[in-house]
Structures are given as structure tokens and as C-alpha cells.
Design an enzyme around this catalytic site. Structure first.
Site, mmCIF file in Angstrom:
data_model
loop_
_atom_site.group_PDB
_atom_site.id
_atom_site.type_symbol
_atom_site.label_atom_id
_atom_site.label_comp_id
_atom_site.label_asym_id
_atom_site.label_seq_id
_atom_site.Cartn_x
_atom_site.Cartn_y
_atom_site.Cartn_z
ATOM 1 N N SER A 164 8.699 -19.199 -24.349
ATOM 2 C CA SER A 164 9.925 -19.691 -23.963
ATOM 3 C C SER A 164 10.948 -18.970 -24.761
ATOM 4 C CB SER A 164 10.234 -21.136 -24.127
ATOM 5 O OG SER A 164 10.139 -21.616 -25.411
ATOM 6 N N CYS B 252 2.587 -19.439 -27.200
ATOM 7 C CA CYS B 252 3.329 -20.845 -27.451
ATOM 8 C C CYS B 252 2.419 -22.084 -27.717
ATOM 9 C CB CYS B 252 4.251 -21.031 -26.082
ATOM 10 S SG CYS B 252 5.088 -22.726 -26.238
ATOM 11 N N ASN B 253 2.447 -22.859 -28.715
ATOM 12 C CA ASN B 253 1.621 -23.886 -28.960
ATOM 13 C C ASN B 253 1.614 -24.917 -27.643
ATOM 14 O OD1 ASN B 253 0.234 -23.867 -31.932
ATOM 15 N ND2 ASN B 253 1.883 -22.943 -32.012
ATOM 16 N N CYS C 215 3.978 -24.255 -34.155
ATOM 17 C CA CYS C 215 4.823 -23.468 -33.286
ATOM 18 C C CYS C 215 4.811 -22.180 -33.541
ATOM 19 C CB CYS C 215 6.182 -23.967 -33.029
ATOM 20 S SG CYS C 215 7.463 -23.191 -31.890
ATOM 21 N N THR C 216 4.863 -20.987 -32.597
ATOM 22 C CA THR C 216 5.008 -19.677 -32.877
ATOM 23 C C THR C 216 6.410 -19.359 -33.785
ATOM 24 O OG1 THR C 216 5.561 -19.091 -30.801
ATOM 25 C CG2 THR C 216 3.115 -19.074 -31.401
#
Length: 267
Positions: free
Chosen positions: A10, A73-74, A184-185
Site C-alpha cells: 500500500s 505486505c504482511n 510489517c514491511t
């Protein structure tokens, strides 16, 4: 032949995964899409995440033949992987919180999972904890603020340390916490700041290297898609933004030639 790999998130957090893969495969052809029209993913429903994933991959496959998609993205990975694998013939690689390596490395068997609200609430994550960390105490913090803090750092180089401190305040005096999973990345981009605020934590775990190894394994002996296009690393966003030039400079710093707006017809 160069493999063409698309990574999407995102925002710009997925660049941490891209960077780990690029270090292992420096000559691959990379595409990156940040879905700023639907940022942040942690606030979106599961059907929305699945639909966005399909739209992004469909649109880019119309422009570039792909050899692999990495869902960087996790939050999205806990939802969209089955749908993408059903729809597309190439490898789909997800990013999930590094529960297993954290459980293995923790000396106190007390782990913190720092992730988005969407990730910490998923049954998928609970199942990972049950499977790989049943002997550990796993504390969770679900935050959207930290994603926004990182996006701001990417654009300005500055971190709001007071806001960051509020996110992880409950862990600052934790007596046994020795391992934190950056779930989270985006979060590895403020690892140094987190280390300053959490000196009691010995290990910070992110999935980048593990994802890179997985990508290399899947691409071994693969016949890549042939095309005559010039393989220039290209970045995309999904909505017009006021500071497009600033974002483009950030992406150029990461090795992408230009930043273009991807025209997605939302159904």
C-alpha cells in the site's frame, strides 16, 4: 534473460523486501507498485484487499510479462495469496511475520509482535503462533501510526520520535521481552529508532532475508518470460499525488527510473 519481479504494497514499506531480494538478485528486472489510493491496507476489509491485489497484478501483466509477484505486505499476505495463486500462473510469494525464527532465537521466550492492526487480528497469525511459538509468550502491538511514521520518514528523512515512543511505550519497561518481530514491511525502515527506544530488546527480526531466499529458490531453473521490452526498473502508484516529484526522487534513490500513475478501473 532477466526475471521480471513485481512487488506491491500500500506504501513504500515493501521496499525493504525489494532491497533484500535485490541484494541477492542484483540483475533482475524489478517493478514496484504502491497502492496509495488504498493506503493503509491495515484499515481495509479482506474482500477489498483481494480485489485490489487482482486488479494491480492484472493491470501490470498487461504491460509487462511477469515471472513472479511478491506481495510485500504482511497484512495483504495474510489474505490474498490463495486468490492470486488461483488466478495467475507465475509464482506468488507472500510476506508473513517471522514467528518461527523469533521463537527459535528468543532466550527469554518472550516475543513482541509489532505489526498493523490488520495483521495482529488475523487467525492466520494466531495459527503461526500456535504452530511455531506455543512455548513463548507473544505480546502484540497493532499500529497504523507506525506505518504513517515510516512513510513520512521516506519522504522527509525525519522521524517523529515522540509519536514513535507512544506506539511502543508498553514495551519500554518490559522485564523479559528480548525479541521483537517487525511484522510489517515498513517497520525495518525505523529499526535504528526502535533500538534506541527499546534497549532491553536484543533481537529485531524482519522477513527480508527469508523472502529473498525463497525467491531465489523458486526462480532456480525457471524459463523466464521472453519479450523485446527494455527492462528498466519501473515504479507505479495508483492515485495522483501532490508530491509526485518527491516520491519519484525517493523511488529513483531505490533504483527505479520513473514513477508512473497506474490507471486502475475500480469495480
Amino acid at each position: 534473460m532477466k526475471p521480471t519481479i513485481l512487488l506491491y504494497d500500500s506504501g513504500m514499506g515493501g521496499l525493504t523486501i525489494y532491497d533484500a531480494i535485490r541484494q541477492s538478485l542484483p540483475d533482475a528486472h524489478y517493478l514496484y507498485c504502491f497502492d496509495n489510493a488504498y493506503f493503509p491496507y491495515s484499515e481495509k476489509s479482506e474482500p477489498t484487499l483481494i480485489e485490489r491485489a487482482k486488479l494491480i497484478v492484472q493491470k501490470i501483466t498487461q504491460i509487462y510479462p511477469l515471472d513472479m509477484v511478491v506481495v510485500a505486505c504482511n497484512t495483504a499476505s495474510t489474505v490474498v495469496l490463495p486468490a492470486l495463486r488461483e488466478e495467475f500462473p507465475f509464482h506468488i510469494v507472500g510476506t508473513v511475520p517471522a514467528i518461527k525464527p523469533a521463537a527459535m532465537i528468543s532466550e527469554t521466550k518472550t516475543i513482541g509482535l509489532l505489526a498493523t492492526k490488520g495483521t495482529v487480528s488475523r487467525t492466520y497469525v494466531d495459527d503461526l503462533i500456535t504452530q511455531y511459538a506455543s512455548e513463548c509468550v507473544v505480546e502484540k502491538i497493532g499500529t497504523t501510526d507506525l506505518v504513517e511514521i515510516v512513510e513520512y520518514k521516506q519522504q522527509t528523512g525525519k522521524v517523529d520520535m515522540q509519536r514513535l515512543q507512544k506506539v511502543i511505550a508498553q514495551w519500554q519497561e518490559h522485564p523479559t521481552l528480548d525479541t521483537v518481530i517487525l511484522g510489517c514491511t515498513h517497520f525495518p525502515l525505523v529499526k535504528q529508532e526502535l533500538q534506541q527506544l527499546l534497549p532491553n530488546v536484543k533481537f529485531f527480526i524482519d522477513p527480508g532475508n527469508g523472502i529473498a531466499k525463497r525467491v531465489i529458490t523458486l526462480l532456480e531453473n525457471k524459463i523466464y518470460q521472453e519479450n523485446d521490452m527494455e527492462k528498466i526498473n519501473q515504479a507505479f502508484c495508483t492515485a495522483e499525488i501532490d508530491n509526485l516529484e518527491v516520491r519519484e526522487k525517493v523511488m529513483q534513490h531505490w533504483g527505479f527510473k520513473t514513477l508512473k500513475v497506474l490507471d486502475l478501473e475500480w469495480r
